[in-house]
Design a protein around this motif. Structure first.
Motif, PDB file in Angstrom:
ATOM      1  N   GLU A   1      -5.251 -39.320  42.403  1.00 16.07           N
ATOM      2  CA  GLU A   1      -6.091 -38.164  42.070  1.00 16.07           C
ATOM      3  C   GLU A   1      -5.872 -36.975  43.008  1.00 16.07           C
ATOM      4  OE1 GLU A   1      -7.514 -41.675  40.205  1.00 16.07           O
ATOM      5  OE2 GLU A   1      -7.291 -41.335  42.352  1.00 16.07           O
ATOM      6  N   VAL A   2      -5.233 -37.198  44.122  1.00 16.40           N
ATOM      7  CA  VAL A   2      -5.001 -36.145  45.109  1.00 16.40           C
ATOM      8  C   VAL A   2      -3.837 -35.265  44.659  1.00 16.40           C
ATOM      9  CG1 VAL A   2      -4.335 -35.663  47.503  1.00 16.40           C
ATOM     10  CG2 VAL A   2      -5.776 -37.637  46.991  1.00 16.40           C
TER      11      VAL A   2
ATOM     12  N   ILE B   1      -3.016 -44.538  57.408  1.00 13.46           N
ATOM     13  CA  ILE B   1      -3.184 -43.207  56.833  1.00 13.46           C
ATOM     14  C   ILE B   1      -4.160 -43.308  55.671  1.00 13.46           C
ATOM     15  CG2 ILE B   1      -2.061 -41.316  55.587  1.00 13.46           C
ATOM     16  CD1 ILE B   1       0.512 -42.046  57.145  1.00 13.46           C
ATOM     17  N   ILE B   2      -5.238 -42.525  55.739  1.00 16.65           N
ATOM     18  CA  ILE B   2      -6.245 -42.533  54.685  1.00 16.65           C
ATOM     19  C   ILE B   2      -6.464 -41.109  54.213  1.00 16.65           C
ATOM     20  CG2 ILE B   2      -8.642 -43.042  54.101  1.00 16.65           C
ATOM     21  CD1 ILE B   2      -8.497 -45.276  56.207  1.00 16.65           C
ATOM     22  N   ILE B   3      -6.296 -40.915  52.901  1.00 13.05           N
ATOM     23  CA  ILE B   3      -6.484 -39.598  52.302  1.00 13.05           C
ATOM     24  C   ILE B   3      -7.528 -39.724  51.197  1.00 13.05           C
ATOM     25  CG2 ILE B   3      -5.380 -37.718  51.046  1.00 13.05           C
ATOM     26  CD1 ILE B   3      -2.764 -38.566  52.488  1.00 13.05           C
ATOM     27  N   SER B   4      -8.560 -38.921  51.279  1.00 14.92           N
ATOM     28  CA  SER B   4      -9.621 -38.927  50.281  1.00 14.92           C
ATOM     29  C   SER B   4      -9.097 -38.427  48.947  1.00 14.92           C
ATOM     30  CB  SER B   4     -10.773 -38.029  50.743  1.00 14.92           C
ATOM     31  OG  SER B   4     -11.664 -37.787  49.677  1.00 14.92           O
TER      32      SER B   4
ATOM     33  N   THR C   1      -6.262 -39.218  59.072  1.00 17.51           N
ATOM     34  CA  THR C   1      -7.326 -39.318  58.079  1.00 17.51           C
ATOM     35  C   THR C   1      -7.626 -37.917  57.582  1.00 17.51           C
ATOM     36  OG1 THR C   1      -8.314 -41.239  59.156  1.00 17.51           O
ATOM     37  CG2 THR C   1      -9.719 -39.977  57.662  1.00 17.51           C
ATOM     38  N   VAL C   2      -7.610 -37.740  56.263  1.00 21.92           N
ATOM     39  CA  VAL C   2      -8.007 -36.495  55.624  1.00 21.92           C
ATOM     40  C   VAL C   2      -9.110 -36.891  54.656  1.00 21.92           C
ATOM     41  CG1 VAL C   2      -7.286 -34.563  54.174  1.00 21.92           C
ATOM     42  CG2 VAL C   2      -5.678 -35.548  55.827  1.00 21.92           C
TER      43      VAL C   2
END
Length: 171
Positions: free
Chosen positions: A69-70, A84-87, A103-104
């Protein structure tokens, strides 16, 4: 054909090294985005199942969470893998590089807004970028920086919490 073109472009971004963990993540990411082009929900279900299984496998193997979805721009590169974590609420422009431990995401769980990252952004290892903020174009974010306020174009952000000192010309 868009899927294959995107995958070829990603492979070029990774200098043809298909064994790079970041490329694996991008491969699953592109497939996840592509499956939404299938209009019929019943036909899309098996493709979605394959995406969810692949996403979880790549997440376990690489330690990278990049939901389909990003929105990400061209030449998005995950330079080092792991943690690595991306919202799913974040977005990235063109020519962005992220490294391990980044992290974003959300600043708090009630606020469903995440950072909007501009073009040509270089994010150092361990950086945390949180909340409803904008990171401008041509920005460098230092290793382990905690960015909770917007960063203007042509800047650097370093420290905890991040401060924005004057930046010299980009090499």
């Amino acid at each position: 054909m868009g899927l294959l073109k995107d995958i070829r472009s990603d492979l070029t971004t990774y200098n043809g090294k298909w064994g790079e963990q970041g490329f694996w993540v991008m491969l699953v990411y592109r497939y996840g985005r592509w499956r939404y082009t299938i209009q019929n929900g019943i036909v899309r279900k098996p493709f979605s199942l394959l995406y969810h299984v692949s996403y979880k496998m790549v997440q376990i193997m690489t330690g990278i969470e990049l939901p389909c979805e990003v929105p990400v721009g061209k030449n998005f590169r995950i330079d080092h893998f792991g943690d690595i974590i991306i919202s799913g609420y974040a977005s990235f422009g063109d020519n962005c590089i992220i490294r391990n431990g980044v992290t974003v995401g959300l600043k708090n769980i009630e606020d469903k807004t995440a950072p909007q990252i501009g073009n040509n952004v270089n994010i150092g290892a361990g950086a945390k970028i949180l909340g409803n903020i904008k990171i401008g174009d041509n920005v460098d974010i230092g290793a382990n920086a905690v960015v909770i306020t917007s960063v203007p174009n042509n800047s650097i952000a370093v420290g905890i919490p991040a401060r924005i000192p004057k930046k010299g010309p980009r090499n």
